[in-house]
Design an enzyme around this catalytic site. Structure first.
Site: not given
Ligand SMILES: *Cc1c(COP(=O)(O)O)cnc(C)c1O
Length: 397
Positions: A60, A113, A185, A209
């Site tokens: 961790r 998001y 982000d 992603k």
């Molecule tokens: C999918 C997404 C998230 C969240 O990510 P997870 O891996 O599903 O927790 C946050 N910000 C954006 C822009 C996203 O597309």
């Protein structure tokens, strides 16, 4: 302990010797699935409690495979440190919970998001953090929203599903002048945008992603311009237990190696599809930062380089039914959430992710009843276009 002939077989089975390569070293990143490291004396183990950079001790707190992914992410974004997490929301939660306390004020872009907004609402309702919304491309709006208690400005490089582009340089400059930390982000635009170079302090990614790129893991990462801020978030994230799994980190290291080619291809195909959709008689609007008609096309040219990303949205003629029908009629693309996959994914927000919103609330969020979100994959563009043409014909009834 060294296994020796003096020990019985069951003891020797529990303590096989672990080889550390000598004379050569692995070129690829090994998966360190074991979560424990052993020491020769108590002082060395004590030193391992000191945090990042100390010897590995417990999974961790740190793991060499996870560190390899963190190093790749820090290089990609030009940061002083990176912290990998079990999901994108893990990275976002770690950053917000580490840096905010009751009474603090956050300025956030309205089109963030959904999961991030849910977290901000929770922080407001249960923890007394105050939140103001801004559009994301107007520095004066951010200046007007500043309060003595403002701690964070939170933006997304490109937002979902309408592809708004944030004016990171202008907004981060306002925040910096006021001593406010800017978090971006950058999930939609790895490589295309380096927010830290544009004045941001922290970049977060849903590595689920594009960084993974193959739809096979859930993961996240936060990258920091400043080492002291990294250390503050690291301390809190380790308490939270947001830690990334070594196998996911290993797949992410692998994904990062092909990120440049994938991002280029996602962007090129998205631009081609956006152009063809814009010229199609039964399509009313196309939203893609690479099209000259996009309201922030010029801004996108300053914030992004090398492409405009793999996500576009459009409205087929015929309203809500047409959008839904299109999303169900595709055969090469798939009706599925998410983005950054090898496969092209389509979704009709009004009937799925945004189903709770009526027409007025959708309009307030800037989303049409017919809007279809397309997260372009790596298929041949002509095959995708043929698929879209047949789905558009079905949507037109
Ligand atoms: C999918 C997404 C998230 C969240 O990510 P997870 O891996 O599903 O927790 C946050 N910000 C954006 C822009 C996203 O597309």
């Amino acid at each position: 302990m060294q296994p020796s002939d003096a020990h019985r077989p069951q003891t020797r089975a529990v303590h096989p010797s672990v080889e550390t390569p000598a004379g050569s070293r692995p070129l690829g990143v090994p998966i360190y699935q074991g979560h424990l490291f052993a020491f020769d004396d108590a002082d060395a183990l004590a030193a391992a409690f000191d945090g990042p950079g100390a010897p590995y001790m417990y999974g961790r707190i740190g793991n060499p495979t996870v560190t390899a992914f963190e190093n790749a992410a820090a290089e990609l974004e030009g940061g002083a440190g990176a912290y990998a997490t079990a999901s994108g929301m893990g990275a976002i939660s770690a950053v917000l919970l580490a840096l905010l306390r009751t009474g603090d004020h956050v300025i956030a872009q309205s089109c963030l998001y959904g999961g991030t907004w849910a977290l901000l609402r929770d922080l407001r309702e249960r923890w007394g953090v105050e939140v103001s919304e801004v559009s994301g491309d107007d520095p004066d709006e951010v200046r007007a929203a500043l309060r003595p208690t403002t701690r964070l400005l939170y933006l997304e490089t490109i937002a979902n599903p309408m592809t708004q582009v944030a004016d990171i340089p202008a907004l981060a400059a306002v925040a910096r002048e006021a001593g406010v930390i800017t978090v971006v982000d950058n999930t939609f635009a790895p490589l295309l945008c380096r927010p830290l170079d544009l004045g941001a302090d922290i970049v977060v990614h849903s590595a689920t992603k594009y960084m993974s790129g193959h739809g096979d893991i859930v993961g996240g990462v936060a990258v920091f311009a400043d080492h002291a801020v990294y250390r503050r978030v690291w301390d809190h994230a380790v308490e939270m237990g947001a830690t990334a799994d070594p196998f996911a980190a290993w797949l992410l290291v692998r994904g990062m190696a092909t990120l440049p080619m994938r991002v280029e291809r996602h962007s090129a195909t998205a631009l081609e599809l956006a152009r063809r959709l814009a010229a199609h008689p039964s399509v009313e609007n196309v939203h893609y930062p690479g099209l000259p008609g996009h309201p922030q096309h010029e801004l996108a040219g300053r914030v992004l380089s090398g492409g405009y990303g793999g996500v576009l949205s459009f409205e087929p003629a015929g309203g809500r039914d047409a959008g839904r029908t299109f999303s169900e009629a595709v055969r090469v693309a798939r009706l599925a959430p998410s983005l950054g996959d090898t496969k092209t994914l389509v979704m009709h927000p009004a009937s799925t992710s945004h189903r709770q919103l009526d027409a007025d609330a959708l309009a307030a969020a800037g989303i049409g009843e017919a809007t279809v979100r397309v997260a372009v994959g790596l298929e041949d563009p002509d095959d995708l276009w043929a698929d879209f043409e047949q789905a558009l014909a079905k949507a037109a009834g």
